[in-house]
Design a protein around this motif. Structure first.
Motif, PDB file in Angstrom:
ATOM      1  N   LYS A   1       3.113   9.683   2.430  1.00  0.00           N
ATOM      2  CA  LYS A   1       4.261   9.318   1.585  1.00  0.00           C
ATOM      3  C   LYS A   1       4.952   8.041   2.100  1.00  0.00           C
ATOM      4  O   LYS A   1       6.153   7.853   1.896  1.00  0.00           O
ATOM      5  CB  LYS A   1       5.292  10.453   1.518  1.00  0.00           C
TER       6      LYS A   1
ATOM      7  N   ILE B   1       5.097   3.680   2.381  1.00  0.00           N
ATOM      8  CA  ILE B   1       4.758   2.447   1.666  1.00  0.00           C
ATOM      9  C   ILE B   1       4.825   1.293   2.658  1.00  0.00           C
ATOM     10  O   ILE B   1       5.768   1.192   3.453  1.00  0.00           O
ATOM     11  CB  ILE B   1       5.718   2.182   0.500  1.00  0.00           C
TER      12      ILE B   1
ATOM     13  N   GLU C   1       0.847  -1.191   0.000  1.00  0.00           N
ATOM     14  CA  GLU C   1       0.000   0.000   0.000  1.00  0.00           C
ATOM     15  C   GLU C   1       0.881   1.238   0.000  1.00  0.00           C
ATOM     16  O   GLU C   1       1.852   1.338   0.741  1.00  0.00           O
ATOM     17  CB  GLU C   1      -0.909   0.017   1.221  1.00  0.00           C
ATOM     18  N   MET C   2       0.516   2.194  -0.861  1.00  0.00           N
ATOM     19  CA  MET C   2       1.205   3.480  -0.945  1.00  0.00           C
ATOM     20  C   MET C   2       0.234   4.562  -0.493  1.00  0.00           C
ATOM     21  O   MET C   2      -0.824   4.763  -1.103  1.00  0.00           O
ATOM     22  CB  MET C   2       1.664   3.751  -2.383  1.00  0.00           C
ATOM     23  N   ASN C   3       0.573   5.256   0.621  1.00  0.00           N
ATOM     24  CA  ASN C   3      -0.249   6.344   1.137  1.00  0.00           C
ATOM     25  C   ASN C   3       0.339   7.664   0.650  1.00  0.00           C
ATOM     26  O   ASN C   3       1.449   8.037   1.019  1.00  0.00           O
ATOM     27  CB  ASN C   3      -0.277   6.298   2.671  1.00  0.00           C
ATOM     28  N   TYR C   4      -0.418   8.384  -0.170  1.00  0.00           N
ATOM     29  CA  TYR C   4       0.106   9.601  -0.773  1.00  0.00           C
ATOM     30  C   TYR C   4       0.025  10.807   0.162  1.00  0.00           C
ATOM     31  O   TYR C   4       0.598  11.856  -0.128  1.00  0.00           O
ATOM     32  CB  TYR C   4      -0.636   9.898  -2.081  1.00  0.00           C
TER      33      TYR C   4
ATOM     34  N   ARG D   1      -4.451   6.957  -1.962  1.00  0.00           N
ATOM     35  CA  ARG D   1      -3.559   5.815  -1.795  1.00  0.00           C
ATOM     36  C   ARG D   1      -3.710   4.850  -2.965  1.00  0.00           C
ATOM     37  O   ARG D   1      -4.687   4.895  -3.707  1.00  0.00           O
ATOM     38  CB  ARG D   1      -3.839   5.085  -0.477  1.00  0.00           C
ATOM     39  N   THR D   2      -2.710   3.982  -3.093  1.00  0.00           N
ATOM     40  CA  THR D   2      -2.717   2.910  -4.091  1.00  0.00           C
ATOM     41  C   THR D   2      -2.425   1.609  -3.364  1.00  0.00           C
ATOM     42  O   THR D   2      -1.496   1.532  -2.562  1.00  0.00           O
ATOM     43  CB  THR D   2      -1.654   3.141  -5.167  1.00  0.00           C
TER      44      THR D   2
ATOM     45  N   HIS E   1      -6.368   2.309  -7.314  1.00  0.00           N
ATOM     46  CA  HIS E   1      -6.117   3.635  -6.765  1.00  0.00           C
ATOM     47  C   HIS E   1      -7.384   4.137  -6.063  1.00  0.00           C
ATOM     48  O   HIS E   1      -8.500   3.851  -6.506  1.00  0.00           O
ATOM     49  CB  HIS E   1      -5.732   4.622  -7.869  1.00  0.00           C
TER      50      HIS E   1
END
Length: 592
Positions: free
Chosen positions: A185, A187, A179-182, A269-270, A259
Motif C-alpha cells: 500500500k 506509493i 509506482e503503486m504497490n498494492y 502493482r501499477t 498494471h
C-alpha cells in the motif's frame, strides 16, 4: 629356522597390510576434504585460503594465488604469516577463537602489501570448517575469505555515477516515474515527478489523487479511462492531457500506465511514466498554429538519445538513432557526431561543430536516404571523474513540418487553375519591398487583367463549364506571359502578372497587346464557343507607388478605369488618383 621365517613373513605381511589400510583411509579422508574444499571454493569469487589451526596453508584458490604472484607450490604448506600484510595471526589467535565460539565467524580489515608497492585494503572473514574422520574423529580447518575493498569502493562509485546519470537523463527528458504497490500500500515518486508536479522532493506525501486532480477538468475523464483500460486489458496504455501544477504552471503531459498481476490475477502493482512534453507541443504550435498536438503525432514520435564527449566522439545512443542511422552498437567505436548526423550543409555543420545551438529542426538523413527533421535539445554535465559528457535529446517533427508545408501550399494556391493566388502575390510583394523598398534603381510593374464574361458563362452553363473555361484561359495566358514573372489568379475573373521590369514601358505595352490578341480567339468547351473581353490596368514602382498596398490599389484602379473607358489597357497616373479622391469626397458631401 622355519618357524622363525614364518614369523617374520607373517609380521611383514601384517605390517604391509596395516600400512595399506592406513594409506587407503588417509586417501579417502583426503578425497573427502578435497570435495568439501572444492564446494567452498566454487561458491566464492574472492580470494580464499584454507589453513589449519597452526596457520599452515592447506589450499588456496586461483584469485589468492594471483594476488600473491606465486605458484601453488610456493604457498601450500607455508605459514599464513608469510603473506605480506599487517595482520599477525598469532597475536589475534585468542580474539579469533573467542569470536568463533560466540558468533561462528571472525572478521577483520587489514592492509595487503602488493609486490607492485600498492597497498590494498582487504576485508578478511574467518570461518571454521571441520571434516569428519573415521572413529568419530574430526579435523579442524579455518577458511579465510579476502574481499578487495578497493574494487568494492569502485563498484559502489560506478553504481552511484550511473544513478546520477539516469537522474540527469530523466531531468533532460522531463520524465517522471511513479509506482503503486498494492501489497505494501505504498506509493513511490521519482525526483523528476516531484518537479513536474511543482513540488520540492519530499514536500508532499506521494498520492495518485494529486496526479488525477491536477488534470484539467476536460481531461480528467481521459486519465480515468486510461487507468481503467490498462487495468481491464492488462497492458500498457498511453494518453496525453494537461495539468496545472502546484506552481500554477500549465504543462502538457504524456502518461503511460501499466498494471501488473500474479498468475492468480491478484493485483500486484501499477507503474506510470509521466513526461512533461510542453516544449514539444509549443514547438509544433510555432511551426503551424493550425496543427495541434494530437494523439497520432504523439504516438508516432519517439525521443532520440545521443551521448558524446568534448571531442564529439559518440559514446552511446539509443535504438531510435540506430534505426535511423543504420549504425549498430558494435560500430559505435571511433564514430563522431557527424557520422551520426550524416552529410550536412555548411550552416548545419556549424551548428553541430561549434555551438550545438539547435534553434530550428535539423535535417537528418537516414541510412536509406530519407530526410527526417529532428528538433534537438543539448545539455552538458560533469562526471565524477571530472570529464564532461554531452547529451542530445531529439524528437522527430517530420510529419508536422510536412503537414505545415502542405497547408501552406494549399493556402497560396488557386484550386481551379493551380496558379498562385492573391495570398502568394502579397507574400512575394512583401519580400520584394523588404529587400528593395529603398532602392530607386529597381523597377516593378503589376499588370491587372480583368476578363469579362466568366460569370455569365457560369450562370448560363453551370460551374463545371465555368471551371473548364477558366482552366483553358489560365493555360493560354500563362503559356504566353508566364515567363515574364509570377502569374497569379487573384479573383474569379481577375489575373495579375508580377513583372520586375526595366525603366521603359515598351515591353509592358507589348505584353498587354499580347493578352488582347490571345483573347480574341474563342475558347471551345464541350462543343460551346466562348469569346471573352479583357481590360488591363498597370501600376509601376517606383514612379507612383512606394508600398505594396499602393501598388495593388493603383493597379486595380487603373484596371477599373480601363473597364469604364472600354480600353484594352490603362496606366495609372496621378491625375487618376486625384479624380478618384474627388469622387469619394463628393460622395461623402452628398451623404452629409
Amino acid at each position: 629356522m622355519v618357524i622363525f621365517g614364518a614369523i617374520v613373513f607373517f609380521s611383514l605381511t601384517g605390517a604391509i597390510g596395516y600400512h595399506l589400510v592406513k594409506f587407503k583411509r588417509r586417501r579417502e579422508e583426503w578425497e573427502q576434504a578435497e570435495k568439501m574444499f572444492q564446494g567452498v571454493f566454487n561458491q566464492v569469487t574472492d580470494s580464499i585460503v584454507v589453513v589449519d589451526k597452526e596457520g599452515i596453508i592447506y589450499k588456496a584458490n586461483e584469485t589468492f594465488l594471483k594476488y600473491q604472484g606465486k605458484p601453488a607450490d610456493k604457498i601450500i604448506g607455508k605459514s599464513i604469516q608469510r603473506i605480506p600484510m599487517d595482520y599477525v595471526f598469532e597475536d589475534e589467535h585468542d580474539e579469533l577463537k573467542k569470536a568463533i565460539a560466540e558468533k561462528g565467524v571472525f572478521e577483520k580489515d587489514i592492509k595487503f602489501f602488493h609486490k607492485s608497492g600498492e597497498v590494498i585494503p582487504i576485508h578478511l572473514v574467518f570461518k571454521p570448517l571441520k571434516i569428519g574422520r573415521k572413529k568419530g574423529q574430526e579435523k579442524s580447518y579455518m577458511v579465510v575469505t579476502g574481499t578487495d575493498l578497493k574494487k568494492t569502493y569502485e563498484k559502489d562509485e560506478y553504481i552511484s555515477q550511473q544513478k546520477e546519470e539516469l537522474l540527469e537523463i530523466q531531468h533532460l527528458a522531463h520524465l517522471g516515474y511513479w509506482e503503486m504497490n498494492y501489497l505494501t500500500k505504498k506509493i513511490y515518486w521519482s525526483r523528476e515527478l516531484y518537479s513536474i508536479l511543482g513540488y520540492e522532493e519530499g514536500e508532499v506525501e506521494p498520492n495518485l489523487d494529486i496526479i488525477y486532480w491536477m488534470a484539467y477538468e476536460d481531461d480528467q475523464n481521459r486519465v480515468w479511462k486510461a487507468f481503467l483500460r490498462a487495468f481491464q486489458a492488462q497492458e500498457k496504455v498511453d494518453t496525453h492531457y494537461r495539468i496545472k501544477n502546484n506552481r500554477g504552471e500549465i504543462r502538457d503531459i504524456y502518461l503511460r500506465i501499466r498494471h501488473y498481476f500474479t498468475k492468480d490475477n491478484e493485483h500486484l502493482r501499477t507503474i506510470g511514466i509521466l513526461q512533461d512534453v510542453t516544449k514539444q507541443v509549443d514547438l509544433r504550435e510555432e511551426l503551424n498554429a493550425q496543427l495541434i498536438f494530437t494523439d497520432k503525432v504523439l504516438n508516432n514520435s519517439r525521443l532520440l538519445f545521443i551521448e558524446f564527449n568534448s571531442s564529439f566522439e559518440v559514446e552511446s545512443f539509443n535504438h531510435v538513432v540506430q534505426q535511423l542511422s543504420g549504425i549498430t552498437y558494435d560500430d559505435i567505436e571511433n564514430k563522431s557526431l557527424r557520422d551520426i548526423f550524416g552529410n550536412l550543409n555548411r550552416a548545419h555543420r556549424k551548428f553541430v561543430n561549434e555551438n550545438l545551438d539547435f534553434r530550428r529542426p535539423l535535417p537528418f538523413k537516414d541510412y536509406r536516404g530519407d530526410i527526417h527533421y529532428i528538433q534537438w535539445d543539448h545539455a552538458t554535465f560533469s562526471r565524477r571523474d571530472g570529464k564532461n559528457t554531452n547529451i542530445l535529446l531529439g524528437i522527430d517533427v517530420t510529419e508536422t513540418i510536412e503537414k505545415r508545408k502542405a497547408l501552406e501550399a494549399a493556402f497560396i494556391q488557386d484550386q481551379v487553375t493551380k496558379l498562385p493566388n492573391r495570398y502568394k502575390l502579397e507574400q512575394v510583394l512583401e519580400n520584394y519591398f523588404n529587400k528593395n523598398g529603398n532602392n530607386s534603381d529597381k523597377n516593378l510593374a503589376l499588370i491587372f487583367i480583368h476578363v469579362e464574361g466568366i460569370h455569365v458563362v457560369g450562370d448560363a452553363f453551370g460551374q463545371d463549364i465555368e471551371d473548364q473555361l477558366v482552366q483553358s484561359l489560365s493555360e493560354r495566358l500563362y503559356g504566353a506571359i508566364g515567363k515574364y514573372g509570377l502569374f497569379v489568379r487573384r479573383y474569379t475573373d481577375q489575373f495579375v502578372l508580377f513583372y520586375p521590369c526595366d525603366a521603359g514601358i515598351k515591353i509592358i505595352m507589348e505584353i498587354c497587346q499580347l493578352v488582347v490578341d490571345l483573347l480574341k480567339s474563342p475558347f471551345v468547351i464541350e462543343g460551346n464557343s466562348f469569346t471573352l473581353r479583357n481590360h488591363i490596368g498597370i501600376s509601376k514602382y517606383p514612379e507612383y507607388a512606394n508600398t505594396k498596398e499602393d501598388l495593388i490599389r493603383f493597379g486595380s484602379a487603373a484596371m477599373h478605369e480601363a473597364q469604364r473607358l472600354n480600353l484594352d489597357y490603362y496606366f495609372y497616373h496621378e491625375s487618376l488618383g486625384k479624380k478618384l479622391k474627388s469622387k469619394v469626397n463628393g460622395y461623402e458631401i452628398n451623404n452629409n
